[in-house]
Design a protein around this motif. Sequence first.
Motif, PDB file in Angstrom:
ATOM      1  N   ILE A  23       9.701  -5.380  -1.929  1.00  0.00           N
ATOM      2  CA  ILE A  23       8.433  -5.135  -2.604  1.00  0.00           C
ATOM      3  C   ILE A  23       8.538  -4.035  -3.647  1.00  0.00           C
ATOM      4  O   ILE A  23       7.727  -3.966  -4.575  1.00  0.00           O
ATOM      5  CB  ILE A  23       7.348  -4.794  -1.558  1.00  0.00           C
ATOM      6  N   SER A  24       9.561  -3.178  -3.560  1.00  0.00           N
ATOM      7  CA  SER A  24       9.609  -2.033  -4.478  1.00  0.00           C
ATOM      8  C   SER A  24       9.619  -2.442  -5.954  1.00  0.00           C
ATOM      9  O   SER A  24       8.980  -1.760  -6.772  1.00  0.00           O
ATOM     10  CB  SER A  24      10.803  -1.137  -4.151  1.00  0.00           C
ATOM     11  N   PRO A  25      10.309  -3.533  -6.375  1.00  0.00           N
ATOM     12  CA  PRO A  25      10.205  -3.886  -7.800  1.00  0.00           C
ATOM     13  C   PRO A  25       8.783  -4.213  -8.226  1.00  0.00           C
ATOM     14  O   PRO A  25       8.365  -3.890  -9.348  1.00  0.00           O
ATOM     15  CB  PRO A  25      11.115  -5.113  -7.925  1.00  0.00           C
ATOM     16  N   TRP A  26       8.033  -4.828  -7.323  1.00  0.00           N
ATOM     17  CA  TRP A  26       6.663  -5.197  -7.667  1.00  0.00           C
ATOM     18  C   TRP A  26       5.750  -3.979  -7.637  1.00  0.00           C
ATOM     19  O   TRP A  26       4.805  -3.883  -8.431  1.00  0.00           O
ATOM     20  CB  TRP A  26       6.172  -6.280  -6.711  1.00  0.00           C
ATOM     21  N   ALA A  27       6.047  -3.036  -6.744  1.00  0.00           N
ATOM     22  CA  ALA A  27       5.301  -1.783  -6.764  1.00  0.00           C
ATOM     23  C   ALA A  27       5.606  -1.012  -8.045  1.00  0.00           C
ATOM     24  O   ALA A  27       4.721  -0.356  -8.617  1.00  0.00           O
ATOM     25  CB  ALA A  27       5.645  -0.946  -5.530  1.00  0.00           C
ATOM     26  N   HIS A  54       0.839  -1.204   0.000  1.00  0.00           N
ATOM     27  CA  HIS A  54       0.000   0.000   0.000  1.00  0.00           C
ATOM     28  C   HIS A  54       0.871   1.250   0.000  1.00  0.00           C
ATOM     29  O   HIS A  54       0.700   2.161  -0.815  1.00  0.00           O
ATOM     30  CB  HIS A  54      -0.914  -0.043   1.226  1.00  0.00           C
ATOM     31  N   ASP A  55       1.833   1.292   0.914  1.00  0.00           N
ATOM     32  CA  ASP A  55       2.668   2.483   1.062  1.00  0.00           C
ATOM     33  C   ASP A  55       3.473   2.759  -0.199  1.00  0.00           C
ATOM     34  O   ASP A  55       3.552   3.903  -0.676  1.00  0.00           O
ATOM     35  CB  ASP A  55       3.634   2.299   2.238  1.00  0.00           C
ATOM     36  N   LEU A  56       4.100   1.716  -0.731  1.00  0.00           N
ATOM     37  CA  LEU A  56       5.015   1.909  -1.851  1.00  0.00           C
ATOM     38  C   LEU A  56       4.293   2.288  -3.133  1.00  0.00           C
ATOM     39  O   LEU A  56       4.834   3.039  -3.958  1.00  0.00           O
ATOM     40  CB  LEU A  56       5.853   0.648  -2.056  1.00  0.00           C
ATOM     41  N   ARG A  57       3.077   1.792  -3.325  1.00  0.00           N
ATOM     42  CA  ARG A  57       2.343   2.202  -4.534  1.00  0.00           C
ATOM     43  C   ARG A  57       2.019   3.686  -4.483  1.00  0.00           C
ATOM     44  O   ARG A  57       2.137   4.393  -5.498  1.00  0.00           O
ATOM     45  CB  ARG A  57       1.076   1.365  -4.687  1.00  0.00           C
ATOM     46  N   TRP A  58       1.608   4.186  -3.326  1.00  0.00           N
ATOM     47  CA  TRP A  58       1.377   5.631  -3.213  1.00  0.00           C
ATOM     48  C   TRP A  58       2.669   6.399  -3.485  1.00  0.00           C
ATOM     49  O   TRP A  58       2.679   7.399  -4.209  1.00  0.00           O
ATOM     50  CB  TRP A  58       0.850   5.979  -1.819  1.00  0.00           C
ATOM     51  N   LEU A  59       3.761   5.941  -2.870  1.00  0.00           N
ATOM     52  CA  LEU A  59       5.028   6.664  -3.011  1.00  0.00           C
ATOM     53  C   LEU A  59       5.541   6.623  -4.442  1.00  0.00           C
ATOM     54  O   LEU A  59       6.042   7.633  -4.958  1.00  0.00           O
ATOM     55  CB  LEU A  59       6.071   6.070  -2.056  1.00  0.00           C
ATOM     56  N   MET A  60       5.439   5.462  -5.105  1.00  0.00           N
ATOM     57  CA  MET A  60       5.938   5.343  -6.475  1.00  0.00           C
ATOM     58  C   MET A  60       5.242   6.328  -7.411  1.00  0.00           C
ATOM     59  O   MET A  60       5.854   6.875  -8.325  1.00  0.00           O
ATOM     60  CB  MET A  60       5.735   3.918  -6.987  1.00  0.00           C
ATOM     61  N   VAL A  61       3.964   6.570  -7.186  1.00  0.00           N
ATOM     62  CA  VAL A  61       3.205   7.483  -8.053  1.00  0.00           C
ATOM     63  C   VAL A  61       3.401   8.926  -7.625  1.00  0.00           C
ATOM     64  O   VAL A  61       3.616   9.814  -8.462  1.00  0.00           O
ATOM     65  CB  VAL A  61       1.710   7.108  -8.036  1.00  0.00           C
ATOM     66  N   TYR A  62       3.350   9.173  -6.317  1.00  0.00           N
ATOM     67  CA  TYR A  62       3.304  10.550  -5.829  1.00  0.00           C
ATOM     68  C   TYR A  62       4.626  11.004  -5.211  1.00  0.00           C
ATOM     69  O   TYR A  62       4.725  11.302  -4.024  1.00  0.00           O
ATOM     70  CB  TYR A  62       2.148  10.723  -4.839  1.00  0.00           C
ATOM     71  N   HIS A  63       5.674  11.043  -6.012  1.00  0.00           N
ATOM     72  CA  HIS A  63       6.901  11.765  -5.677  1.00  0.00           C
ATOM     73  C   HIS A  63       7.357  12.434  -6.961  1.00  0.00           C
ATOM     74  O   HIS A  63       7.186  11.883  -8.058  1.00  0.00           O
ATOM     75  CB  HIS A  63       7.974  10.824  -5.122  1.00  0.00           C
TER      76      HIS A  63
END
Length: 544
Positions: free
Chosen positions: A116-120, A51-60
């Motif tokens: 998890i970051s590669p999958w995010a 959950h956290d990483l998907r938000w971060l990957m999009v919104y930075h």
Amino acid sequence: MESTHGRLAALLVLAVLPPVVEAAVLVGIGFHSAQGVAPQVTAVWPYDSYHDLRWLMVYHNSWLSFLLGLLALIGIRGLLSAGLTSLAWPEGVDRPSFRWLVTRNVEVAALAAVIISPWAALSLAFSAVALSWYLLASLIPMLLLAPFLQRAGVVGQWGRGLPTIELLGWSLLNFAVLTVAGALIASTPGWWVVAVAGAAGVANALLWRQVVSAAVRPARVRWPRVPVTPVAIVLVMAAAVAAQSVIGIAAGEQGEWRPPIVAERLPDRVPHAVIALAGHDSSWDGQPPADPRVERFSYRGLDGQGRPLPYRPQDTHRSLDSSAALLAAHVDALHRRTGRPVALLGQSEGAMVASTYLEKWPKPSPVEAALMFSPLIRPGRAYYPPPGHEGWGVAAGWELRGIFALANLPKKVKTGPDEPFVRSVLVEAPFYRNRTLCPVAAVRMIAFLPTASAAEAPPGEYARIPVFQVPAFHGGVLGRRASQSRVVAFLAGEKVDVPRREYDLFQRLGAAWQAPSLALSINPVWAATREADPAFTGRICEPR
């Protein structure tokens, strides 16, 4: 000693409050398509980090904001998970100090971010090109990792031995609960979304109790001396590279593309000349279709006599605008040669080329019909800048480049997140997010959709043209006999519109696992395009 009831009440508050607050914010700002992810904020590992990483990957929008955001998320996630673990601790078992739990859960949050970051990042790739294979590829590792990571923040020796069957069962139930919660939120109007998120938070609290109990009081552990968890983590990380190759095989058009429209003659009642447009990574050796009224579209263009040229897989990597320009020349040449109205039949990327042509080339046009097979459903929901630039999604873009670079090593035909086809979708996302499946004046249109594409469609509208939906994966519709009969019927002027009930259900069930869309209004690259944002309105084809 704190009472059991008091601890349960505190656990419920801690598990319920964050998803309620996130859901309330999303409802308040009208962020319709992202509401289904809110229950995951207090889910058990690894869905909380996902959950956290998907938000971060999009919104930075810079490396600094990414690094600061990552550090903040790791710290907050560690504290929140330590609190949930402490409150979920079973009676009769010695509980570690809260300091130990915080330290361990911060460590696990940092480890989970790496794993998890590669999958995010692949989830962001899915948002960019709306290909269901990327969504499936990013979810399967979550299911595999869950029983391993769920004991990581609870016990000291979590790296050895296989997870117990209880942990496996609770992790699968956790996934099912989050999926159903997302579907219910996608089906719930207005502020009732907050109540559903709160109910999901209650389910999260109960799952934390069961998972922590199963971790600290395990049944018989198999292979207790074998470091199974590090091996599983390495395999899952390596799979992020392998997954890209598998996705390319599954989604591309490797080998000869000869669907019935190409391999068989059309009935005399079909009045059109047809251009068949294959998808990404397809190739064509120049062999003409069985019916002289049908021609293959070439991603290399036409020869001196106005006939399509053979092409190679790498020729399909060009931008959609340049492919549409080739299509415009082909439409005019075919219409002059045959005197017939033209029908476009495109699959996957070919459907996107047809859509681009219909939007951007002047009317009137010789094209009177368009049939779109496995079109990308609302692509362009994320962004990352080209190399050498900063902007929204910059870190995710570089992670994708690393994944693709490794995946490309054994491949003859290289693909990448910056090839012109992908970049054209990213740059013109407002159009592709809004208008791929919208009516075009004086053109009869239909979309042939595999049910797997329901997972590609965020909550809300996805088509305002007739649809023919069939159980299949991406690219698997056109070769079916039932589809060919509908193609002929449509080309002959009959009405074809066959939606399936389960499509809407699958769309809702996928809501929890969509990465949040990047708002159209905040990306300077999209500033010149005045489009409504389906991520907020839930509607497509809105007036500009």
